[in-house]
Design a protein around this motif. Structure first.
Motif, mmCIF file in Angstrom:
data_model
loop_
_atom_site.group_PDB
_atom_site.id
_atom_site.type_symbol
_atom_site.label_atom_id
_atom_site.label_comp_id
_atom_site.label_asym_id
_atom_site.label_seq_id
_atom_site.Cartn_x
_atom_site.Cartn_y
_atom_site.Cartn_z
ATOM 1 N N LEU A 212 33.014 -16.761 -30.342
ATOM 2 C CA LEU A 212 31.966 -17.729 -30.640
ATOM 3 C C LEU A 212 32.016 -18.946 -29.717
ATOM 4 O O LEU A 212 30.977 -19.529 -29.406
ATOM 5 N N SER A 213 33.201 -19.321 -29.274
ATOM 6 C CA SER A 213 33.314 -20.512 -28.428
ATOM 7 C C SER A 213 32.576 -20.324 -27.111
ATOM 8 O O SER A 213 32.002 -21.275 -26.578
ATOM 9 N N PHE A 214 32.556 -19.106 -26.585
ATOM 10 C CA PHE A 214 31.790 -18.838 -25.369
ATOM 11 C C PHE A 214 30.317 -19.151 -25.608
ATOM 12 O O PHE A 214 29.666 -19.817 -24.812
ATOM 13 N N TYR A 215 29.781 -18.666 -26.719
ATOM 14 C CA TYR A 215 28.362 -18.867 -27.013
ATOM 15 C C TYR A 215 28.061 -20.312 -27.388
ATOM 16 O O TYR A 215 26.970 -20.803 -27.126
ATOM 17 N N ASN A 216 29.021 -20.978 -27.953
ATOM 18 C CA ASN A 216 28.854 -22.402 -28.233
ATOM 19 C C ASN A 216 28.671 -23.167 -26.922
ATOM 20 O O ASN A 216 27.770 -23.999 -26.793
ATOM 21 N N LYS A 217 29.507 -22.855 -25.939
ATOM 22 C CA LYS A 217 29.377 -23.480 -24.618
ATOM 23 C C LYS A 217 28.044 -23.106 -23.980
ATOM 24 O O LYS A 217 27.370 -23.932 -23.369
ATOM 25 N N PHE A 218 27.647 -21.845 -24.113
ATOM 26 C CA PHE A 218 26.389 -21.356 -23.560
ATOM 27 C C PHE A 218 25.207 -22.139 -24.122
ATOM 28 O O PHE A 218 24.375 -22.646 -23.372
ATOM 29 N N TRP A 219 25.149 -22.258 -25.454
ATOM 30 C CA TRP A 219 24.019 -22.954 -26.076
ATOM 31 C C TRP A 219 24.061 -24.444 -25.798
ATOM 32 O O TRP A 219 23.018 -25.071 -25.593
ATOM 33 N N THR A 220 25.232 -25.024 -25.774
ATOM 34 C CA THR A 220 25.343 -26.451 -25.473
ATOM 35 C C THR A 220 24.802 -26.736 -24.077
ATOM 36 O O THR A 220 23.989 -27.653 -23.888
ATOM 37 N N ALA A 221 25.215 -25.929 -23.101
ATOM 38 C CA ALA A 221 24.756 -26.121 -21.724
ATOM 39 C C ALA A 221 23.249 -25.909 -21.616
ATOM 40 O O ALA A 221 22.544 -26.680 -20.954
ATOM 41 N N ASN A 222 22.746 -24.873 -22.259
ATOM 42 C CA ASN A 222 21.315 -24.588 -22.172
ATOM 43 C C ASN A 222 20.471 -25.628 -22.899
ATOM 44 O O ASN A 222 19.389 -25.978 -22.435
ATOM 45 N N LEU A 223 20.944 -26.112 -24.013
ATOM 46 C CA LEU A 223 20.195 -27.149 -24.724
ATOM 47 C C LEU A 223 20.204 -28.464 -23.949
ATOM 48 O O LEU A 223 19.207 -29.194 -23.942
ATOM 49 N N LEU A 224 21.309 -28.766 -23.286
ATOM 50 C CA LEU A 224 21.348 -29.953 -22.429
ATOM 51 C C LEU A 224 20.346 -29.819 -21.293
ATOM 52 O O LEU A 224 19.608 -30.764 -20.983
ATOM 53 N N SER A 225 20.313 -28.648 -20.679
ATOM 54 C CA SER A 225 19.356 -28.407 -19.588
ATOM 55 C C SER A 225 17.929 -28.539 -20.085
ATOM 56 O O SER A 225 17.076 -29.121 -19.404
ATOM 57 N N LEU A 226 17.659 -27.991 -21.254
ATOM 58 C CA LEU A 226 16.329 -28.101 -21.839
ATOM 59 C C LEU A 226 15.976 -29.562 -22.105
ATOM 60 O O LEU A 226 14.858 -30.008 -21.831
ATOM 61 N N GLY A 227 16.927 -30.321 -22.608
ATOM 62 C CA GLY A 227 16.706 -31.748 -22.858
ATOM 63 C C GLY A 227 16.361 -32.490 -21.583
ATOM 64 O O GLY A 227 15.428 -33.305 -21.553
ATOM 65 N N PHE A 228 17.098 -32.211 -20.501
ATOM 66 C CA PHE A 228 16.822 -32.861 -19.224
ATOM 67 C C PHE A 228 15.432 -32.469 -18.714
ATOM 68 O O PHE A 228 14.681 -33.301 -18.215
ATOM 69 N N LEU A 229 15.087 -31.200 -18.861
ATOM 70 C CA LEU A 229 13.782 -30.710 -18.430
ATOM 71 C C LEU A 229 12.658 -31.399 -19.205
ATOM 72 O O LEU A 229 11.665 -31.844 -18.614
ATOM 73 N N LEU A 230 12.824 -31.522 -20.495
ATOM 74 C CA LEU A 230 11.802 -32.181 -21.319
ATOM 75 C C LEU A 230 11.687 -33.656 -20.977
ATOM 76 O O LEU A 230 10.577 -34.223 -20.983
ATOM 77 N N GLU A 231 12.791 -34.312 -20.699
ATOM 78 C CA GLU A 231 12.759 -35.717 -20.289
ATOM 79 C C GLU A 231 12.019 -35.882 -18.970
ATOM 80 O O GLU A 231 11.255 -36.833 -18.790
ATOM 81 N N GLU A 232 12.248 -34.953 -18.040
ATOM 82 C CA GLU A 232 11.568 -35.008 -16.739
ATOM 83 C C GLU A 232 10.067 -34.811 -16.908
ATOM 84 O O GLU A 232 9.271 -35.454 -16.230
#
Length: 109
Positions: A86-106
């Protein structure tokens, strides 16, 4: 892993909601007899015993005889495999949600 040989996959063992509930009950107690576990479910002693056997095969449950009574205890060590997976997927979703957040801010700029 426990001193017992693991015969069943941990993920298979935790796939069933009844077995997950058994794990939770065992985590909340130190050592509990079968008859007390059985009262927590709408099923017979045989069905609860079968679920405990599956958990035991996965190394998640240890049992011991005390007179005529069988008492059960959680062995949480095999759950480390689940946590690691699960920790792998936790890192995966955290990274992807951060990227999505940056994209939405842009896009808002």
């Amino acid at each position: 892993m426990s001193e017992h040989k693991q015969l069943r996959d941990v993920f298979d063992a935790i796939a069933d909601p009844t077995r997950r509930q058994l794990i939770r009950l065992l985590a909340e107690t130190d050592d509990i007899p079968l008859h007390e576990l059985t009262t927590q479910f709408n099923m017979g002693r045989t069905a609860v015993s079968k679920h405990l056997s599956i958990l035991k095969e996965a190394g998640l449950v240890m049992d011991r005889k005390v007179g005529r009574e069988t008492r059960f205890k959680l062995n949480p060590s095999p759950l480390r495999e689940v946590q690691d997976w699960l920790s792998f997927y936790n890192k995966f979703w955290t990274a992807n949600l951060l990227s999505l957040g940056f994209l939405l801010e842009e896009e808002d700029k």
